[in-house]
Design a protein around this motif. Structure first.
Motif, PDB file in Angstrom:
ATOM      1  N   GLU A  54       0.869  -1.246   0.184  1.00 27.56           N
ATOM      2  CA  GLU A  54      -0.248  -0.261  -0.425  1.00 27.56           C
ATOM      3  C   GLU A  54       0.924   0.931  -0.019  1.00 27.56           C
ATOM      4  OE1 GLU A  54      -2.633  -0.325   3.363  1.00 27.56           O
ATOM      5  OE2 GLU A  54      -3.704  -1.718   2.229  1.00 27.56           O
ATOM      6  N   ASN A  55       1.975   0.951   0.500  1.00 24.26           N
ATOM      7  CA  ASN A  55       3.486   2.539   0.496  1.00 24.26           C
ATOM      8  C   ASN A  55       3.552   2.673  -0.265  1.00 24.26           C
ATOM      9  OD1 ASN A  55       4.709   0.545   0.237  1.00 24.26           O
ATOM     10  ND2 ASN A  55       5.767   1.103   2.257  1.00 24.26           N
ATOM     11  N   GLY A  56       3.344   1.984  -1.607  1.00 27.20           N
ATOM     12  CA  GLY A  56       3.559   2.543  -3.022  1.00 27.20           C
ATOM     13  C   GLY A  56       5.458   1.315  -3.446  1.00 27.20           C
ATOM     14  N   SER A  57       5.178   0.656  -2.071  1.00 27.00           N
ATOM     15  CA  SER A  57       7.562  -0.382  -1.994  1.00 27.00           C
ATOM     16  C   SER A  57       6.727  -1.414  -2.916  1.00 27.00           C
ATOM     17  CB  SER A  57       7.264  -0.340  -0.669  1.00 27.00           C
ATOM     18  OG  SER A  57       6.778  -1.010   0.105  1.00 27.00           O
ATOM     19  N   ALA A  58       7.892  -2.319  -2.653  1.00 23.98           N
ATOM     20  CA  ALA A  58       7.161  -3.979  -3.245  1.00 23.98           C
ATOM     21  C   ALA A  58       8.793  -4.491  -2.836  1.00 23.98           C
ATOM     22  CB  ALA A  58       7.582  -3.830  -5.180  1.00 23.98           C
ATOM     23  N   SER A  59       7.542  -6.378  -2.506  1.00 26.54           N
ATOM     24  CA  SER A  59       9.028  -7.408  -2.509  1.00 26.54           C
ATOM     25  C   SER A  59       9.333  -8.583  -3.089  1.00 26.54           C
ATOM     26  CB  SER A  59       8.582  -7.601  -0.851  1.00 26.54           C
ATOM     27  OG  SER A  59       8.362  -6.478  -0.154  1.00 26.54           O
ATOM     28  N   LEU A  60      10.004  -8.834  -3.479  1.00 26.14           N
ATOM     29  CA  LEU A  60      10.589  -9.947  -3.685  1.00 26.14           C
ATOM     30  C   LEU A  60       9.964 -11.536  -2.633  1.00 26.14           C
ATOM     31  CD1 LEU A  60      13.904  -9.998  -6.271  1.00 26.14           C
ATOM     32  CD2 LEU A  60      10.872 -10.201  -6.822  1.00 26.14           C
ATOM     33  N   LEU A  61       8.890 -11.764  -3.439  1.00 22.26           N
ATOM     34  CA  LEU A  61       8.736 -12.877  -2.111  1.00 22.26           C
ATOM     35  C   LEU A  61       8.403 -14.353  -2.909  1.00 22.26           C
ATOM     36  CD1 LEU A  61       5.871 -10.297  -0.151  1.00 22.26           C
ATOM     37  CD2 LEU A  61       7.892 -11.601   0.609  1.00 22.26           C
ATOM     38  N   ARG A  62       8.968 -15.469  -2.014  1.00 21.66           N
ATOM     39  CA  ARG A  62       9.009 -16.840  -2.795  1.00 21.66           C
ATOM     40  C   ARG A  62       7.560 -17.560  -2.035  1.00 21.66           C
ATOM     41  NH1 ARG A  62      12.930 -19.395  -4.610  1.00 21.66           N
ATOM     42  NH2 ARG A  62      13.993 -18.250  -3.313  1.00 21.66           N
ATOM     43  N   ARG A  63       6.629 -17.674  -3.092  1.00 27.74           N
ATOM     44  CA  ARG A  63       5.640 -18.100  -3.254  1.00 27.74           C
ATOM     45  C   ARG A  63       5.979 -19.877  -2.556  1.00 27.74           C
ATOM     46  NH1 ARG A  63       0.936 -16.658  -6.650  1.00 27.74           N
ATOM     47  NH2 ARG A  63       0.328 -17.790  -6.306  1.00 27.74           N
ATOM     48  N   ARG A  64       4.947 -20.282  -1.885  1.00 26.99           N
ATOM     49  CA  ARG A  64       4.978 -21.637  -0.847  1.00 26.99           C
ATOM     50  C   ARG A  64       3.803 -22.290  -1.573  1.00 26.99           C
ATOM     51  NH1 ARG A  64       5.297 -20.785   5.008  1.00 26.99           N
ATOM     52  NH2 ARG A  64       3.662 -19.008   4.652  1.00 26.99           N
ATOM     53  N   ASP A  65       2.378 -22.326  -1.629  1.00 33.81           N
ATOM     54  CA  ASP A  65       1.621 -23.227  -3.100  1.00 33.81           C
ATOM     55  C   ASP A  65       1.837 -23.227  -3.692  1.00 33.81           C
ATOM     56  OD1 ASP A  65       1.332 -20.967  -4.674  1.00 33.81           O
ATOM     57  OD2 ASP A  65       0.257 -19.836  -4.692  1.00 33.81           O
ATOM     58  N   GLY A  66       3.468 -23.907  -4.556  1.00 36.32           N
ATOM     59  CA  GLY A  66       3.489 -24.257  -6.145  1.00 36.32           C
ATOM     60  C   GLY A  66       3.453 -23.727  -7.233  1.00 36.32           C
ATOM     61  N   LYS A  67       2.261 -22.721  -7.177  1.00 35.92           N
ATOM     62  CA  LYS A  67       2.056 -22.353  -8.078  1.00 35.92           C
ATOM     63  C   LYS A  67       3.383 -20.857  -8.101  1.00 35.92           C
ATOM     64  CE  LYS A  67      -2.423 -22.006  -7.567  1.00 35.92           C
ATOM     65  NZ  LYS A  67      -3.809 -20.569  -6.611  1.00 35.92           N
ATOM     66  N   GLU A  68       3.355 -21.237  -9.936  1.00 30.61           N
ATOM     67  CA  GLU A  68       4.589 -20.352 -10.776  1.00 30.61           C
ATOM     68  C   GLU A  68       4.287 -18.914 -10.675  1.00 30.61           C
ATOM     69  OE1 GLU A  68       5.989 -20.670 -14.932  1.00 30.61           O
ATOM     70  OE2 GLU A  68       7.516 -22.198 -13.461  1.00 30.61           O
ATOM     71  N   PRO A  69       4.716 -17.991 -10.579  1.00 29.97           N
ATOM     72  CA  PRO A  69       4.649 -17.164 -10.717  1.00 29.97           C
ATOM     73  C   PRO A  69       4.950 -16.619 -12.133  1.00 29.97           C
ATOM     74  CG  PRO A  69       6.280 -16.695 -10.270  1.00 29.97           C
ATOM     75  CD  PRO A  69       6.056 -18.298 -10.146  1.00 29.97           C
ATOM     76  N   HIS A  70       3.610 -15.552 -12.516  1.00 31.94           N
ATOM     77  CA  HIS A  70       3.878 -15.204 -13.860  1.00 31.94           C
ATOM     78  C   HIS A  70       4.718 -14.111 -14.432  1.00 31.94           C
ATOM     79  CE1 HIS A  70       2.318 -14.418 -18.202  1.00 31.94           C
ATOM     80  NE2 HIS A  70       2.214 -13.240 -17.919  1.00 31.94           N
ATOM     81  N   TYR A  71       5.587 -13.756 -15.507  1.00 33.65           N
ATOM     82  CA  TYR A  71       6.412 -13.122 -15.724  1.00 33.65           C
ATOM     83  C   TYR A  71       6.059 -12.508 -17.670  1.00 33.65           C
ATOM     84  CZ  TYR A  71       7.594 -12.527 -11.292  1.00 33.65           C
ATOM     85  OH  TYR A  71       8.107 -11.797  -9.610  1.00 33.65           O
ATOM     86  N   THR A  72       5.807 -11.665 -18.021  1.00 31.40           N
ATOM     87  CA  THR A  72       6.479 -12.165 -19.473  1.00 31.40           C
ATOM     88  C   THR A  72       7.758 -12.033 -19.907  1.00 31.40           C
ATOM     89  OG1 THR A  72       6.449  -9.576 -20.054  1.00 31.40           O
ATOM     90  CG2 THR A  72       4.169 -10.582 -19.959  1.00 31.40           C
ATOM     91  N   ASP A  73       7.616 -12.529 -21.258  1.00 31.71           N
ATOM     92  CA  ASP A  73       9.106 -12.832 -22.013  1.00 31.71           C
ATOM     93  C   ASP A  73       9.399 -11.950 -22.746  1.00 31.71           C
ATOM     94  OD1 ASP A  73       9.208 -15.817 -21.651  1.00 31.71           O
ATOM     95  OD2 ASP A  73       8.782 -15.818 -22.953  1.00 31.71           O
ATOM     96  N   LYS A  74       8.412 -10.856 -23.319  1.00 34.33           N
ATOM     97  CA  LYS A  74       9.150  -9.584 -23.269  1.00 34.33           C
ATOM     98  C   LYS A  74       8.258  -8.755 -22.890  1.00 34.33           C
ATOM     99  CE  LYS A  74       9.815  -7.995 -27.743  1.00 34.33           C
ATOM    100  NZ  LYS A  74       9.366  -7.882 -29.768  1.00 34.33           N
ATOM    101  N   ILE A  75       7.950  -7.118 -23.044  1.00 32.68           N
ATOM    102  CA  ILE A  75       7.757  -6.651 -22.574  1.00 32.68           C
ATOM    103  C   ILE A  75       7.478  -5.395 -23.514  1.00 32.68           C
ATOM    104  CG2 ILE A  75       7.429  -4.263 -21.064  1.00 32.68           C
ATOM    105  CD1 ILE A  75       9.114  -5.620 -18.738  1.00 32.68           C
ATOM    106  N   THR A  76       5.797  -5.172 -23.963  1.00 30.25           N
ATOM    107  CA  THR A  76       5.965  -4.097 -25.303  1.00 30.25           C
ATOM    108  C   THR A  76       4.327  -3.135 -24.430  1.00 30.25           C
ATOM    109  OG1 THR A  76       3.755  -5.766 -26.267  1.00 30.25           O
ATOM    110  CG2 THR A  76       6.255  -6.300 -27.183  1.00 30.25           C
ATOM    111  N   GLU A  77       4.023  -2.301 -25.467  1.00 25.47           N
ATOM    112  CA  GLU A  77       3.276  -1.168 -24.892  1.00 25.47           C
ATOM    113  C   GLU A  77       1.368  -2.213 -25.416  1.00 25.47           C
ATOM    114  OE1 GLU A  77       2.431   2.575 -26.886  1.00 25.47           O
ATOM    115  OE2 GLU A  77       4.480   2.687 -27.507  1.00 25.47           O
ATOM    116  N   GLU A  78       1.732  -2.860 -25.872  1.00 30.98           N
ATOM    117  CA  GLU A  78       0.375  -3.231 -25.803  1.00 30.98           C
ATOM    118  C   GLU A  78       0.298  -4.354 -24.467  1.00 30.98           C
ATOM    119  OE1 GLU A  78       2.655  -3.621 -28.877  1.00 30.98           O
ATOM    120  OE2 GLU A  78       2.028  -1.953 -30.276  1.00 30.98           O
ATOM    121  N   GLY A  79       1.278  -5.069 -24.725  1.00 26.00           N
ATOM    122  CA  GLY A  79       1.261  -6.654 -23.686  1.00 26.00           C
ATOM    123  C   GLY A  79       1.945  -5.847 -22.914  1.00 26.00           C
ATOM    124  N   PHE A  80       1.719  -4.632 -21.674  1.00 26.80           N
ATOM    125  CA  PHE A  80       2.763  -4.075 -21.153  1.00 26.80           C
ATOM    126  C   PHE A  80       2.460  -4.865 -19.011  1.00 26.80           C
ATOM    127  CE2 PHE A  80       3.547  -1.768 -16.864  1.00 26.80           C
ATOM    128  CZ  PHE A  80       4.728  -1.106 -17.289  1.00 26.80           C
TER     129      PHE A  80
END
Length: 194
Positions: free
Chosen positions: A60-86
């Protein structure tokens, strides 16, 4: 630190190739890995973040953290950053990588080059060479301002907060309303699950 560690074998192989060709390690090794732009390719970062189950969590304060998921699910990240798919989480990861390596790539590469040259001169085995390069890369990474800030952050937080916050500030609720760390855990320094 995870990205720097993931480059160790590439740096070792590059140093071996450049040495075999008689080229100067300090001048060419950074180019061998593609400089900051090559190190921070989103495709490679996405694979690294997914393999380590690291997720960007906004607070909420505008910061961000890197956290490890324990639920076994893989976090989503894109292979390429574009304006259309930001994708803001992918953008945050790439921006952080670029900031770290823009300010420290030369130091990290120089440390790897010195360690390789020393191991090569004493006739070290491939494993010993890899260990020497890895140690040098980690040591030099900790001299990079962004890594120092992360270490200072972790050193100043209580052990209870440290299990929730990595690379960000604060331990309040995330923007999704869940507690940081509710589904995730802080990665260990060796990149292994606790």
């Amino acid at each position: 630190e995870a990205r720097a560690s993931s480059l160790v074998d590439t740096l070792r192989r590059g140093a071996a190739e450049l040495t075999a060709r008689g080229e100067e390690l300090e001048d060419e090794l950074g180019e061998y890995v593609g400089g900051t732009r090559g190190v921070c390719k989103m495709r490679d970062l996405a694979k690294l973040m997914q393999a380590q189950r690291l997720e960007v969590v906004a607070h909420e304060n505008g910061s961000a953290s890197l956290l490890r998921r324990r639920d076994g699910k893989e976090p989503h990240y894109t292979d390429k950053i574009t304006e259309e798919g930001f994708h803001y989480k992918s953008f945050a990861v790439q921006k952080a990588c670029t900031n770290v390596f823009r300010g420290g790539m030369d130091d990290i590469v120089a440390g790897a080059a010195v360690a390789y040259r020393s191991a090569f001169k004493r006739g070290a085995s491939d494993v010993d060479t890899l260990v020497a390069v890895s140690s040098a890369v980690r040591r030099r990474c900790l001299d990079v301002p962004a890594c120092k800030k992360e270490q200072n952050l972790l050193g100043r937080t209580s052990s209870k907060s440290r299990s929730k916050v990595v690379g960000g500030v604060g331990s309040g609720k995330s923007s999704s309303g869940t507690e940081p760390g509710a589904r995730v855990e802080r990665p260990s320094k060796a990149g292994k699950k606790k």
